[in-house]
Design a protein around this motif. Structure first.
Motif, PDB file in Angstrom:
ATOM      1  N   ILE A  21       0.884  -1.245  -0.039  1.00  0.00           N
ATOM      2  CA  ILE A  21      -0.001  -0.060  -0.076  1.00  0.00           C
ATOM      3  C   ILE A  21       0.991   1.179  -0.146  1.00  0.00           C
ATOM      4  O   ILE A  21       1.249   1.932   1.180  1.00  0.00           O
ATOM      5  CB  ILE A  21      -0.951  -0.190   1.111  1.00  0.00           C
ATOM      6  CG1 ILE A  21      -1.872  -1.339   1.371  1.00  0.00           C
ATOM      7  CG2 ILE A  21      -2.064   1.108   1.029  1.00  0.00           C
ATOM      8  CD1 ILE A  21      -2.594  -1.410   2.471  1.00  0.00           C
ATOM      9  N   PRO A  22       1.300   1.630  -1.200  1.00  0.00           N
ATOM     10  CA  PRO A  22       2.314   2.804  -1.317  1.00  0.00           C
ATOM     11  C   PRO A  22       1.555   4.084  -0.806  1.00  0.00           C
ATOM     12  O   PRO A  22       2.316   5.118  -0.508  1.00  0.00           O
ATOM     13  CB  PRO A  22       2.705   2.969  -2.640  1.00  0.00           C
ATOM     14  CG  PRO A  22       1.848   2.133  -3.416  1.00  0.00           C
ATOM     15  CD  PRO A  22       1.344   1.033  -2.437  1.00  0.00           C
ATOM     16  N   ALA A  23      -0.104   4.015  -1.032  1.00  0.00           N
ATOM     17  CA  ALA A  23      -0.722   5.128  -0.885  1.00  0.00           C
ATOM     18  C   ALA A  23      -0.555   5.697   0.886  1.00  0.00           C
ATOM     19  O   ALA A  23      -0.489   6.851   0.958  1.00  0.00           O
ATOM     20  CB  ALA A  23      -2.051   4.727  -1.017  1.00  0.00           C
ATOM     21  N   ILE A  24      -0.029   4.728   1.716  1.00  0.00           N
ATOM     22  CA  ILE A  24       0.040   5.166   3.043  1.00  0.00           C
ATOM     23  C   ILE A  24       0.981   6.353   3.077  1.00  0.00           C
ATOM     24  O   ILE A  24       0.613   7.346   3.720  1.00  0.00           O
ATOM     25  CB  ILE A  24       0.655   4.102   3.960  1.00  0.00           C
ATOM     26  CG1 ILE A  24      -0.806   3.155   4.172  1.00  0.00           C
ATOM     27  CG2 ILE A  24       1.092   4.425   5.323  1.00  0.00           C
ATOM     28  CD1 ILE A  24      -0.376   1.917   5.053  1.00  0.00           C
ATOM     29  N   GLN A  25       2.167   6.363   2.600  1.00  0.00           N
ATOM     30  CA  GLN A  25       3.236   7.175   2.884  1.00  0.00           C
ATOM     31  C   GLN A  25       3.059   8.574   1.831  1.00  0.00           C
ATOM     32  O   GLN A  25       3.304   9.597   2.287  1.00  0.00           O
ATOM     33  CB  GLN A  25       4.748   6.594   2.449  1.00  0.00           C
ATOM     34  CG  GLN A  25       5.168   6.152   3.592  1.00  0.00           C
ATOM     35  CD  GLN A  25       6.571   5.465   3.251  1.00  0.00           C
ATOM     36  OE1 GLN A  25       6.515   4.297   2.686  1.00  0.00           O
ATOM     37  NE2 GLN A  25       7.572   6.299   3.508  1.00  0.00           N
ATOM     38  N   ASN A  26       2.165   8.369   0.567  1.00  0.00           N
ATOM     39  CA  ASN A  26       1.942   9.510   0.017  1.00  0.00           C
ATOM     40  C   ASN A  26       0.860  10.281   0.710  1.00  0.00           C
ATOM     41  O   ASN A  26       1.139  11.504   0.768  1.00  0.00           O
ATOM     42  CB  ASN A  26       1.290   9.160  -1.499  1.00  0.00           C
ATOM     43  CG  ASN A  26       2.194   8.259  -2.052  1.00  0.00           C
ATOM     44  OD1 ASN A  26       3.505   8.435  -2.123  1.00  0.00           O
ATOM     45  ND2 ASN A  26       1.609   7.433  -2.976  1.00  0.00           N
ATOM     46  N   ASP A  27      -0.157   9.476   1.362  1.00  0.00           N
ATOM     47  CA  ASP A  27      -1.314  10.272   1.905  1.00  0.00           C
ATOM     48  C   ASP A  27      -0.571  11.216   3.357  1.00  0.00           C
ATOM     49  O   ASP A  27      -0.926  12.236   3.553  1.00  0.00           O
ATOM     50  CB  ASP A  27      -2.128   9.228   2.538  1.00  0.00           C
ATOM     51  CG  ASP A  27      -3.241   8.516   1.455  1.00  0.00           C
ATOM     52  OD1 ASP A  27      -3.031   9.005   0.393  1.00  0.00           O
ATOM     53  OD2 ASP A  27      -3.618   7.697   1.640  1.00  0.00           O
ATOM     54  N   PHE A  28       0.403  10.362   3.841  1.00  0.00           N
ATOM     55  CA  PHE A  28       0.877  11.238   4.932  1.00  0.00           C
ATOM     56  C   PHE A  28       1.742  12.375   4.790  1.00  0.00           C
ATOM     57  O   PHE A  28       1.858  13.118   5.513  1.00  0.00           O
ATOM     58  CB  PHE A  28       1.496  10.109   5.987  1.00  0.00           C
ATOM     59  CG  PHE A  28       1.616  10.417   7.475  1.00  0.00           C
ATOM     60  CD1 PHE A  28       0.577  10.605   8.171  1.00  0.00           C
ATOM     61  CD2 PHE A  28       2.928  10.882   7.867  1.00  0.00           C
ATOM     62  CE1 PHE A  28       0.838  11.109   9.552  1.00  0.00           C
ATOM     63  CE2 PHE A  28       3.081  11.181   9.257  1.00  0.00           C
ATOM     64  CZ  PHE A  28       2.065  11.091   9.963  1.00  0.00           C
ATOM     65  N   SER A  29       2.571  12.121   3.658  1.00  0.00           N
ATOM     66  CA  SER A  29       3.700  13.154   3.380  1.00  0.00           C
ATOM     67  C   SER A  29       2.441  14.445   2.976  1.00  0.00           C
ATOM     68  O   SER A  29       3.021  15.580   3.237  1.00  0.00           O
ATOM     69  CB  SER A  29       4.145  12.644   2.079  1.00  0.00           C
ATOM     70  OG  SER A  29       5.162  11.760   2.269  1.00  0.00           O
ATOM     71  N   TYR A  30       1.576  14.188   2.368  1.00  0.00           N
ATOM     72  CA  TYR A  30       0.645  15.234   1.710  1.00  0.00           C
ATOM     73  C   TYR A  30       0.007  15.989   3.029  1.00  0.00           C
ATOM     74  O   TYR A  30       0.075  17.106   3.014  1.00  0.00           O
ATOM     75  CB  TYR A  30      -0.588  14.841   0.916  1.00  0.00           C
ATOM     76  CG  TYR A  30      -1.381  15.679   0.541  1.00  0.00           C
ATOM     77  CD1 TYR A  30      -1.153  16.682  -0.516  1.00  0.00           C
ATOM     78  CD2 TYR A  30      -2.767  16.023   1.359  1.00  0.00           C
ATOM     79  CE1 TYR A  30      -2.216  17.680  -0.693  1.00  0.00           C
ATOM     80  CE2 TYR A  30      -3.654  17.047   0.842  1.00  0.00           C
ATOM     81  CZ  TYR A  30      -3.407  17.596  -0.075  1.00  0.00           C
ATOM     82  OH  TYR A  30      -4.490  19.060  -0.407  1.00  0.00           O
ATOM     83  N   TYR A  31      -0.402  15.102   3.888  1.00  0.00           N
ATOM     84  CA  TYR A  31      -1.016  15.843   5.146  1.00  0.00           C
ATOM     85  C   TYR A  31       0.195  16.680   5.717  1.00  0.00           C
ATOM     86  O   TYR A  31      -0.229  17.673   6.325  1.00  0.00           O
ATOM     87  CB  TYR A  31      -1.343  14.537   6.236  1.00  0.00           C
ATOM     88  CG  TYR A  31      -1.536  14.819   7.680  1.00  0.00           C
ATOM     89  CD1 TYR A  31      -2.746  15.632   8.072  1.00  0.00           C
ATOM     90  CD2 TYR A  31      -0.538  14.671   8.707  1.00  0.00           C
ATOM     91  CE1 TYR A  31      -2.963  15.807   9.299  1.00  0.00           C
ATOM     92  CE2 TYR A  31      -0.711  15.220   9.949  1.00  0.00           C
ATOM     93  CZ  TYR A  31      -2.056  15.567  10.242  1.00  0.00           C
ATOM     94  OH  TYR A  31      -2.301  16.226  11.483  1.00  0.00           O
ATOM     95  N   ARG A  32       1.510  16.195   6.140  1.00  0.00           N
ATOM     96  CA  ARG A  32       2.307  16.829   6.739  1.00  0.00           C
ATOM     97  C   ARG A  32       2.803  18.197   5.876  1.00  0.00           C
ATOM     98  O   ARG A  32       2.861  19.139   6.687  1.00  0.00           O
ATOM     99  CB  ARG A  32       3.603  16.056   6.974  1.00  0.00           C
ATOM    100  CG  ARG A  32       3.520  14.756   7.489  1.00  0.00           C
ATOM    101  CD  ARG A  32       4.647  14.264   8.589  1.00  0.00           C
ATOM    102  NE  ARG A  32       4.949  15.197   9.505  1.00  0.00           N
ATOM    103  CZ  ARG A  32       6.048  15.360  10.263  1.00  0.00           C
ATOM    104  NH1 ARG A  32       6.925  14.208  10.107  1.00  0.00           N
ATOM    105  NH2 ARG A  32       6.286  15.961  11.185  1.00  0.00           N
ATOM    106  N   ARG A  33       2.703  17.864   4.538  1.00  0.00           N
ATOM    107  CA  ARG A  33       2.976  19.298   3.962  1.00  0.00           C
ATOM    108  C   ARG A  33       1.928  20.316   4.158  1.00  0.00           C
ATOM    109  O   ARG A  33       2.099  21.597   4.251  1.00  0.00           O
ATOM    110  CB  ARG A  33       3.217  18.961   2.340  1.00  0.00           C
ATOM    111  CG  ARG A  33       4.364  18.133   1.793  1.00  0.00           C
ATOM    112  CD  ARG A  33       4.733  18.316   0.526  1.00  0.00           C
ATOM    113  NE  ARG A  33       3.407  18.098  -0.285  1.00  0.00           N
ATOM    114  CZ  ARG A  33       3.479  16.551  -0.840  1.00  0.00           C
ATOM    115  NH1 ARG A  33       4.123  15.685  -0.323  1.00  0.00           N
ATOM    116  NH2 ARG A  33       2.214  16.302  -1.494  1.00  0.00           N
ATOM    117  N   THR A  34       0.716  19.677   3.952  1.00  0.00           N
ATOM    118  CA  THR A  34      -0.318  20.783   4.330  1.00  0.00           C
ATOM    119  C   THR A  34      -0.609  21.261   5.586  1.00  0.00           C
ATOM    120  O   THR A  34      -0.679  22.456   5.593  1.00  0.00           O
ATOM    121  CB  THR A  34      -1.775  19.915   3.923  1.00  0.00           C
ATOM    122  OG1 THR A  34      -1.572  19.355   2.525  1.00  0.00           O
ATOM    123  CG2 THR A  34      -2.875  20.675   3.644  1.00  0.00           C
TER     124      THR A  34
END
Length: 317
Positions: A143-156
């Motif tokens: 589930i590569p989405a996990i890290q993508n989602d979390f990175s987006y969250y932190r950037r935002t």
């Protein structure tokens, strides 16, 4: 080696891994660990159902001035971050449960085999923790989405902090929690890493000889190997799931042993018959063991040491 093997056979003759019930002496620790394990299936089904916010994030990034798309991405990511926090918090509870089991299964004056014989319900819980851990990590890897989602969250979050926006979710996942979660999900196998670190800390912070812990792990590896390679035992399993259970537990204890023992699991002096363990895995259908062989390749510490025999390394190529 033979002595260990005869211990395994004695243990297997007296044990019933599928139905072990706690004795009075085991009850307190068993209850504590059971309260954690009861939630493990729920955690796995939550992870299995994880459907990232990839599309919403892409739309928001490609249209930075479209506030509606920014809001949609944010509203998609926030519930996912709460879910990721739940998984991370569970890893901390699992770590605590593992420590309690290690304390019970390594304390003097009993030998590791005696502990496993007399405290079968705790040994089974230890095995269940490892089984859960390998299943969780196998799923997470897909589930590569996990890290993508979390990175987006932190950037935002960072961007909004600059704009002095007050975000409700920060009361759930503050900056310190986000940092810890970030480190956790950056690991290829985060649950195994948690358990390896916890086992290492356990051996460093108590007065017992290291062998009490490593012998417990190597005995469990031998028990699983013998169960898998001996028809007399494997034919007793009520389902293929028990076979997979044994394989995952065997791999889990090998990885812990490799992290905790200064020379690791692959060395000639290791108390684990690595050649036999790898052969048992390779004798199974490839689909069942690919993830486990990868775990041995990529999450152990000493496989690529010079002291690892070439034939063992070749078996894992």
């Amino acid at each position: 080696m033979d002595k260990g093997k005869s211990g395994c056979y004695n243990y297997l003759r007296s044990s019933n891994i599928e139905d072990a019930q706690p004795t009075e002496q085991e009850r307190e620790v068993w209850n504590q660990v059971n309260s954690v394990l009861q939630d493990s299936e729920n955690i796995l089904s939550g992870l299995q159902a994880y459907k990232g916010a990839g599309q919403e994030i892409r739309d928001a990034i490609q249209n930075p001035s479209d506030l509606m798309l920014q809001e949609r991405a944010w509203n998609s990511v926030c519930p996912l971050v709460i879910k990721l926090k739940k998984f991370y918090s569970f890893s901390l509870r699992l770590e605590e449960a593992l420590r309690s089991l290690l304390e019970s299964l390594t304390c003097p004056p009993l030998t590791p085999t005696q502990h496993l014989e007399r405290e079968q319900a705790l040994a089974k819980q230890f095995a269940e923790i490892l089984h859960f851990t390998l299943r969780f990590d196998e799923l997470k890897m897909r589930i590569p989405a996990i890290q993508n989602d979390f990175s987006y969250y932190r950037r935002t979050i960072s961007r909004n902090r600059i704009n002095n926006m007050n975000l409700d979710i920060e009361s759930e996942v503050n900056n310190e929690m986000a940092n810890r979660m970030s480190l956790f999900y950056a690991e290829a196998t985060p649950m195994l890493k948690t358990l390896s670190t916890a086992t290492t800390h356990f051996t460093e912070n108590n007065t017992l000889p290291l062998e009490n812990t490593t012998d417990c792990l190597s005995t469990m590896a031998s028990v699983c190997k013998v169960m898998l390679e001996t028809p007399e035992y494997s034919s007793r399993f009520s389902s293929e799931d028990t076979l997979l259970f044994c394989m995952r537990v065997m791999v889990g204890v090998i990885i812990l042993y490799d992290h905790v023992h200064p020379n690791g699991a692959f060395n000639r002096s290791s108390k684990i018959d690595m050649k036999g363990c790898i052969k048992v895995l390779k004798d199974q259908p490839a689909d069942n063991v690919e993830g486990l062989l990868n775990a041995l390749k990529f999450t152990t510490k000493h496989l690529n040491d010079e002291s690892t025999p070439k034939n063992i390394r070749a078996m894992l190529q």
